[in-house]
Design an enzyme around this catalytic site. Structure first.
Site, mmCIF file in Angstrom:
data_model
loop_
_atom_site.group_PDB
_atom_site.id
_atom_site.type_symbol
_atom_site.label_atom_id
_atom_site.label_comp_id
_atom_site.label_asym_id
_atom_site.label_seq_id
_atom_site.Cartn_x
_atom_site.Cartn_y
_atom_site.Cartn_z
ATOM 1 N N ASP A 207 22.764 98.833 4.761
ATOM 2 C CA ASP A 207 22.495 97.398 4.898
ATOM 3 C C ASP A 207 22.951 96.869 6.260
ATOM 4 O OD1 ASP A 207 21.886 94.792 3.350
ATOM 5 O OD2 ASP A 207 23.848 94.403 4.248
ATOM 6 N N GLU A 261 18.658 99.885 7.583
ATOM 7 C CA GLU A 261 18.065 98.553 7.734
ATOM 8 C C GLU A 261 18.388 98.102 9.160
ATOM 9 O OE1 GLU A 261 17.910 93.972 6.147
ATOM 10 O OE2 GLU A 261 19.807 95.030 6.252
HETATM 11 C C1 NOJ Z 1 20.197 92.605 4.169
HETATM 12 C C2 NOJ Z 1 19.840 92.579 2.722
HETATM 13 O O1 NOJ Z 1 18.584 93.160 2.536
HETATM 14 C C3 NOJ Z 1 19.897 91.130 2.308
HETATM 15 O O2 NOJ Z 1 19.374 90.940 1.017
HETATM 16 C C4 NOJ Z 1 21.327 90.660 2.414
HETATM 17 O O3 NOJ Z 1 21.387 89.280 2.133
HETATM 18 C C5 NOJ Z 1 21.901 90.904 3.812
HETATM 19 N N1 NOJ Z 1 21.551 92.188 4.344
HETATM 20 C C6 NOJ Z 1 23.409 90.791 3.799
HETATM 21 O O4 NOJ Z 1 23.973 91.882 3.121
#
Ligand code: NOJ
Ligand code: CA
Length: 538
Positions: A207, A261
């Protein structure tokens, strides 16, 4: 030797809270997922990615992790997660879990200990605690703002109750940022990775992967013109984290996959995360964010392949996830790119057009070189739910911007499985799910689409099964065919081609090719607008 699975897998994202509720409390759970494994296997995907399922107050849908070694009681138990992993493996499905390095929940034991400890203590040094500015420390330590809106700092009382230090949170106040300069943070995360890899998990989704490394001086900066290097996005120091994780992943006889991500607009900077000793793949957000336009899509496809080639990484193709407006809706409005500005959110939507394009888009994604991510519900053609009453909204974007950003709840509405009224088989009882479902969702249910030859579900199933029978699909080269500039046309190997017509007039098909699958019926032997076709022959 066969290519590693992550180079061409189709990965289905499970947002547990909204997938299926087995115990009837209106919240999706692991038992619900387990009961639906046959559905997922029949759909024809290769792996499941679970958004965070750990113990969490759910201030940000689970991206506020209180304890990585426990499952949230609303979702089930660790024993159930282990059973689910084992059963998924028996069904032929791999499992990916989500790891959130940038922050933890304010309920995490580390943060609770930090609050109870004195300024300057070792416990506080796991986070970013700083005294405030101003004569009484009443102003935040710098001008950074939260991704969700509002300041990135919250002040806490000292253990003696007087107003004390501030802590950094690049997301919600319930998500304090970790200090990766403290070696304990890396040690703990590597131990968490082992905890899940030891339980058979095949990979992790990482993430907010560009954000954990910070400039320790915590300088003010102008958000519209950030300096290079940025104080917290994509700093070189972040790569050491993933090299450490890669060593852990490679330490298993069947190496585990790391999937990032990584939102960056510089392809070379993104590719740096995919070097051979870091992550295996990253989500393709350029593709997700690309307008429905042939030239722009072609540029994104070429740009993706060009940037991945030097590091030898496989590309990925993503149309939707739990953070963005569902693409059946996006593709039905004038501005087809991502985004939730009030103008985009309130724009008129031609859902028939959006759905037609979504059907074409999935055939494009599945034909491109690499792996594909599906977000639960897109196989049902679900639209964004735009009229959730404010009282039900949960997303910190909505609250922290005072509604200026409507938030992400509209793509997180529980799935319709069967029946003619809510909860459409999502729960076994008549209970209202945690987010209300629209009154007209019976048409989207799995039961309604299951046997319907023209349904989105049937298209997904057919395409996914066909993709497995086509050796040229997945990993490997592609070649563009000469075509009208508004038509995307390419071959995979010598026997397969894909055409997508983004113009407003029907397009001819190559001679001597046989139709394998179309996203909509042909018009005589022409490919209608907003339609894709898979062909045998080139
Ligand atoms: C990316 C995640 O996909 C999202 O849902 C989240 O709010 C943020 N990162 C913070 O963790
Ligand atoms: Ca439940």
């Amino acid at each position: 030797m066969a290519a590693p699975w992550w180079r061409d897998a189709v990965i289905y994202q499970v947002y547990v809270r909204s997938f299926a509720d087995a115990n009837g409390d209106g919240i999706g759970d692991l038992a619900g997922v387990r009961a639906k494994l046959p559905y997922l296997a029949e759909l024809g995907v290769d792996a499941l990615w679970f958004t965070p399922w750990y113990a969490s107050p759910l201030a940000d849908g689970g991206y506020d992790v209180a304890d990585y070694r426990r499952i949230d009681p609303a979702f089930g138990t660790l024993a159930e997660a282990e059973a689910l992993i084992a059963e998924a493996h028996r069904t032929g499905l791999r499992i990916i879990v989500d790891i959130v390095p940038n922050h933890v929940s304010d309920q995490h034991v580390w943060f609770q200990e930090a609050l109870a400890a004195a300024p300057g203590s070792e416990a506080r040094n796991l986070f970013w605690f700083r005294p405030g500015r101003g004569s009484g420390g009443e102003l935040p330590p710098n001008d950074w703002t939260s991704e969700f809106g509002g300041p990135a700092w919250t002040r806490v009382p000292d253990p003696d109750g007087k107003p004390g230090e501030w802590y950094l949170h690049l997301f919600a106040a319930e998500q304090p940022d970790l200090n990766w300069d403290n070696p304990k943070v890396a040690e703990e995360h590597e131990s968490v990775l082992r905890f899940w890899f030891d339980r058979g998990v095949d990979g992790v989704r990482i993430d907010s992967a560009t954000m954990p490394a910070k400039d320790p001086r915590l300088p003010d900066f102008d958000r519209r013109h950030p300096p290079t290097p940025h104080p917290y996005v994509d700093r070189d120091a972040v790569h050491a984290i993933y090299r450490g994780w890669r060593a852990v992943a490679d330490g298993y006889p069947e190496p585990r996959a790391l999937i990032g991500e990584v939102w960056l607009d510089r392809p070379d900077r993104l590719a740096a995360y995919l070097r051979p000793d870091e992550m295996h793949t990253a989500f393709n957000f350029d593709y997700l964010n690309c307008p429905w336009d042939a030239a722009r899509l072609r540029a994104v496809i070429d740009g993706t392949l060009d940037s991945h080639r030097p590091v030898g990484a496989a590309a990925t193709w993503v149309l939707s996830n739990h953070d963005v407006t569902r693409h059946a809706t996006r593709y039905g409005r004038a501005d087809t790119a991502m985004g939730r500005s009030p103008a985009q959110h309130g724009a008129p939507v031609d859902l028939a057009l959006g759905t037609r394009r979504a059907r074409a888009a999935i055939l494009l994604s599945l034909a491109l070189p690499g792996s594909t991510y599906l977000y639960q519900g897109e196989e049902l053609g679900l639209p964004e739910v735009r009229d959730i009453p404010d009282a039900f909204r949960q997303d910190p974007y909505f609250f922290r911007t005072h509604g200026a950003d409507i938030g992400r709840d509209g793509c997180r509405v529980p799935l319709p499985w069967s029946g003619s009224t809510a909860p459409y088989g999502f729960s076994p009882t008549e209970i209202e799910p945690w987010l209300p479902q629209p009154a007209d969702w019976a048409q989207y249910s799995v039961a309604a689409q299951d046997q319907a030859p023209d349904s989105m579900l049937t298209l997904y199933r057919t395409a996914l099964h066909l993709r497995r029978t086509q050796p040229a699909l997945g990993d490997g080269p592609m070649n563009w065919l000469k075509s009208d500039p508004h038509v995307l046309a390419f071959t995979r190997g010598t026997e397969f081609s894909c055409l997508v017509n983004l113009s407003d007039t029907p397009a001819p098909l190559p001679a001597d090719s046989a139709v394998l699958l179309t996203s909509a019926p042909l018009d005589e032997d022409l490919l209608p607008p907003d339609t894709a076709v898979w062909l045998h022959g080139t």
